[in-house]
Design a protein around this motif. Structure first.
Motif, PDB file in Angstrom:
ATOM      1  N   SER A  88      29.949 -91.262  89.055  1.00  0.00           N
ATOM      2  CA  SER A  88      30.276 -90.096  88.227  1.00  0.00           C
ATOM      3  C   SER A  88      31.101 -89.057  88.974  1.00  0.00           C
ATOM      4  O   SER A  88      31.222 -87.922  88.521  1.00  0.00           O
ATOM      5  CB  SER A  88      28.996 -89.449  87.699  1.00  0.00           C
ATOM      6  OG  SER A  88      28.184 -89.005  88.779  1.00  0.00           O
ATOM      7  N   THR A  91      33.561 -86.682  87.261  1.00  0.00           N
ATOM      8  CA  THR A  91      33.110 -85.530  86.467  1.00  0.00           C
ATOM      9  C   THR A  91      33.092 -84.245  87.292  1.00  0.00           C
ATOM     10  O   THR A  91      32.906 -83.159  86.739  1.00  0.00           O
ATOM     11  CB  THR A  91      31.712 -85.771  85.882  1.00  0.00           C
ATOM     12  OG1 THR A  91      30.739 -85.808  86.940  1.00  0.00           O
ATOM     13  CG2 THR A  91      31.658 -87.082  85.104  1.00  0.00           C
ATOM     14  N   VAL A  99      37.991 -83.282  82.227  1.00  0.00           N
ATOM     15  CA  VAL A  99      36.676 -83.918  82.187  1.00  0.00           C
ATOM     16  C   VAL A  99      36.100 -83.832  80.776  1.00  0.00           C
ATOM     17  O   VAL A  99      35.552 -84.803  80.246  1.00  0.00           O
ATOM     18  CB  VAL A  99      35.718 -83.259  83.202  1.00  0.00           C
ATOM     19  CG1 VAL A  99      34.286 -83.768  83.013  1.00  0.00           C
ATOM     20  CG2 VAL A  99      36.187 -83.528  84.629  1.00  0.00           C
ATOM     21  N   ASP A 100      36.242 -82.669  80.142  1.00  0.00           N
ATOM     22  CA  ASP A 100      35.698 -82.453  78.802  1.00  0.00           C
ATOM     23  C   ASP A 100      36.338 -83.383  77.782  1.00  0.00           C
ATOM     24  O   ASP A 100      35.639 -84.042  77.006  1.00  0.00           O
ATOM     25  CB  ASP A 100      35.907 -80.998  78.399  1.00  0.00           C
ATOM     26  CG  ASP A 100      35.233 -80.658  77.078  1.00  0.00           C
ATOM     27  OD1 ASP A 100      34.094 -81.118  76.854  1.00  0.00           O
ATOM     28  OD2 ASP A 100      35.831 -79.945  76.265  1.00  0.00           O
ATOM     29  N   ASN A 103      35.283 -86.997  78.371  1.00  0.00           N
ATOM     30  CA  ASN A 103      33.920 -87.201  77.882  1.00  0.00           C
ATOM     31  C   ASN A 103      33.908 -87.355  76.366  1.00  0.00           C
ATOM     32  O   ASN A 103      33.242 -88.249  75.826  1.00  0.00           O
ATOM     33  CB  ASN A 103      33.052 -86.019  78.306  1.00  0.00           C
ATOM     34  CG  ASN A 103      31.651 -86.085  77.730  1.00  0.00           C
ATOM     35  OD1 ASN A 103      30.924 -87.046  77.923  1.00  0.00           O
ATOM     36  ND2 ASN A 103      31.266 -85.044  77.008  1.00  0.00           N
ATOM     37  N   MET A 145      26.464 -84.560  80.853  1.00  0.00           N
ATOM     38  CA  MET A 145      27.720 -83.871  80.600  1.00  0.00           C
ATOM     39  C   MET A 145      27.486 -82.551  79.874  1.00  0.00           C
ATOM     40  O   MET A 145      28.185 -81.565  80.114  1.00  0.00           O
ATOM     41  CB  MET A 145      28.666 -84.774  79.796  1.00  0.00           C
ATOM     42  CG  MET A 145      29.059 -86.052  80.522  1.00  0.00           C
ATOM     43  SD  MET A 145      29.727 -85.753  82.174  1.00  0.00           S
ATOM     44  CE  MET A 145      31.283 -84.982  81.764  1.00  0.00           C
ATOM     45  N   GLN A 148      26.878 -79.903  82.186  1.00  0.00           N
ATOM     46  CA  GLN A 148      28.066 -79.405  82.865  1.00  0.00           C
ATOM     47  C   GLN A 148      28.947 -78.557  81.948  1.00  0.00           C
ATOM     48  O   GLN A 148      30.049 -78.164  82.318  1.00  0.00           O
ATOM     49  CB  GLN A 148      28.916 -80.577  83.391  1.00  0.00           C
ATOM     50  CG  GLN A 148      28.278 -81.317  84.540  1.00  0.00           C
ATOM     51  CD  GLN A 148      29.195 -82.372  85.128  1.00  0.00           C
ATOM     52  OE1 GLN A 148      28.744 -83.356  85.709  1.00  0.00           O
ATOM     53  NE2 GLN A 148      30.492 -82.184  84.997  1.00  0.00           N
ATOM     54  N   CYS A 150      30.034 -79.577  78.881  1.00  0.00           N
ATOM     55  CA  CYS A 150      30.901 -80.389  78.020  1.00  0.00           C
ATOM     56  C   CYS A 150      30.203 -80.685  76.690  1.00  0.00           C
ATOM     57  O   CYS A 150      29.017 -81.044  76.679  1.00  0.00           O
ATOM     58  CB  CYS A 150      31.242 -81.717  78.702  1.00  0.00           C
ATOM     59  SG  CYS A 150      32.202 -81.561  80.219  1.00  0.00           S
ATOM     60  N   SER A 152      28.896 -82.779  73.941  1.00  0.00           N
ATOM     61  CA  SER A 152      28.515 -84.196  73.988  1.00  0.00           C
ATOM     62  C   SER A 152      27.673 -84.568  72.776  1.00  0.00           C
ATOM     63  O   SER A 152      26.557 -85.077  72.889  1.00  0.00           O
ATOM     64  CB  SER A 152      27.751 -84.493  75.282  1.00  0.00           C
ATOM     65  OG  SER A 152      28.507 -84.140  76.418  1.00  0.00           O
TER      66      SER A 152
END
Length: 304
Positions: A88, A91, A99-100, A103, A145, A148, A150, A152
């Protein structure tokens, strides 16, 4: 154990096709890790090198989806999910927006595969015995995620699919899973076999204790909220997400910022590598910022 399937961990039951795809990606990732070559190139070289592998895999998967090649798409998705579970580092790169959107694209492609299989009445563990693993790992990855920052939303939808498909599992089904684990453990070397059998015993003991006390151990898909499988949120619309993803990628560097224009360090010449080897670093030939970065990398490498 069903033909063409195995375990790679106690809780990770996979197809051999998905396992092979993941192992190939992991090998390619290792060839992009400067630490493995005693080198420092720049911060996030490894992160972006792995992200490049994720990008390429998503592109191949998108082609399979467009062709409605659902079987191959499933195994490719499975391999990707195993890969991002093990590796990972991408990420953590310094481009949070990339990254977003990556994902979101993983989630949108996963949902497209599941919906495509479901439309053909193929989204079943009888056809794809590793399906629960794929759904569970996607859900767990979505939680990571989300942590973080993001979006999801695909995670609760994957859990909703799993709840529909597996909520009728019986004690006999769980007993069969333990038998399959034992079968896998029997083929391991002595040290690993001992460790795995201890984990299997712990699982069996916990289920036995729950049964003796009249309690039920809720499986992962029976806990928390889920999203309707037919939810038409924009993040689930692959055409929209894919367009945003490709537009974003068109505006960012795709090749290394230093060194040869290839992420695979094993394909660099000895002369190309030498410039970035730890042994070649010289305070007189490096600016202070690069030296600080290099020293930081060395410290991470030595004490990680």
């Amino acid at each position: 154990i069903p033909a063409g399937h195995t375990f790679i961990e106690v809780e990770t039951f996979v197809s051999t096709k998905g396992k092979d795809i993941a192992e190939n990606l992991l090998k390619k990732a290792a060839d992009r890790d400067p630490d493995a070559f005693d080198m420092y190139i720049y911060n996030d070289f490894f992160s972006y090198g792995v992200l490049d592998l994720v990008d390429k895999t998503l592109t191949t998967l998108h082609t399979k989806i467009k062709k409605k090649d659902w079987e191959d798409a499933y195994y490719l998705l499975e391999g990707l999910v195993i890969f991002v579970d093990f590796e990972s580092v991408w990420t953590q790169c310094d481009d949070g927006d990339r990254v977003d959107i990556t994902n979101k694209t993983i989630g949108a492609e996963a949902i497209a595969v599941f919906r495509g299989l479901d439309a053909e009445d193929c989204l079943t563990p009888q056809i794809f015995p590793s399906l629960e693993t794929v759904l569970k790992k996607l859900f767990k990855f979505s939680e990571e995620m989300e942590g973080q920052g993001c979006d999801s939303m695909y995670g609760p939808l994957c859990k909703g699919i799993a709840r529909r498909l597996f909520q009728g599992k019986t004690e006999d089904d769980f007993a069969l899973e333990l038998e399959q684990l034992q079968e896998w453990a029997n083929g391991l070397d002595a040290d690993e076999k001992k460790e795995v059998r201890a984990k299997i015993k712990k699982i069996a003991d916990e289920r036995a204790a729950a049964a003796a006390s009249g309690k039920t151990i809720k499986p992962w898909y029976a806990q928390g909220k889920v999203y309707d499988e037919d939810d038409e949120d924009d993040d689930f619309k692959l055409s929209r997400v894919w367009k945003d993803y490709k537009e974003y990628l068109s505006g960012v560097p795709r090749m290394p910022l230093r060194g040869p224009a290839k992420w695979d360090i094993s394909k660099w010449t000895a002369a190309e590598r030498r410039l970035f080897e730890f042994a070649a670093m010289d305070r007189d030939t490096m600016d202070s910022g690069a030296m600080d970065d290099a020293l930081e990398a060395i410290m991470r490498r030595r004490f990680s």
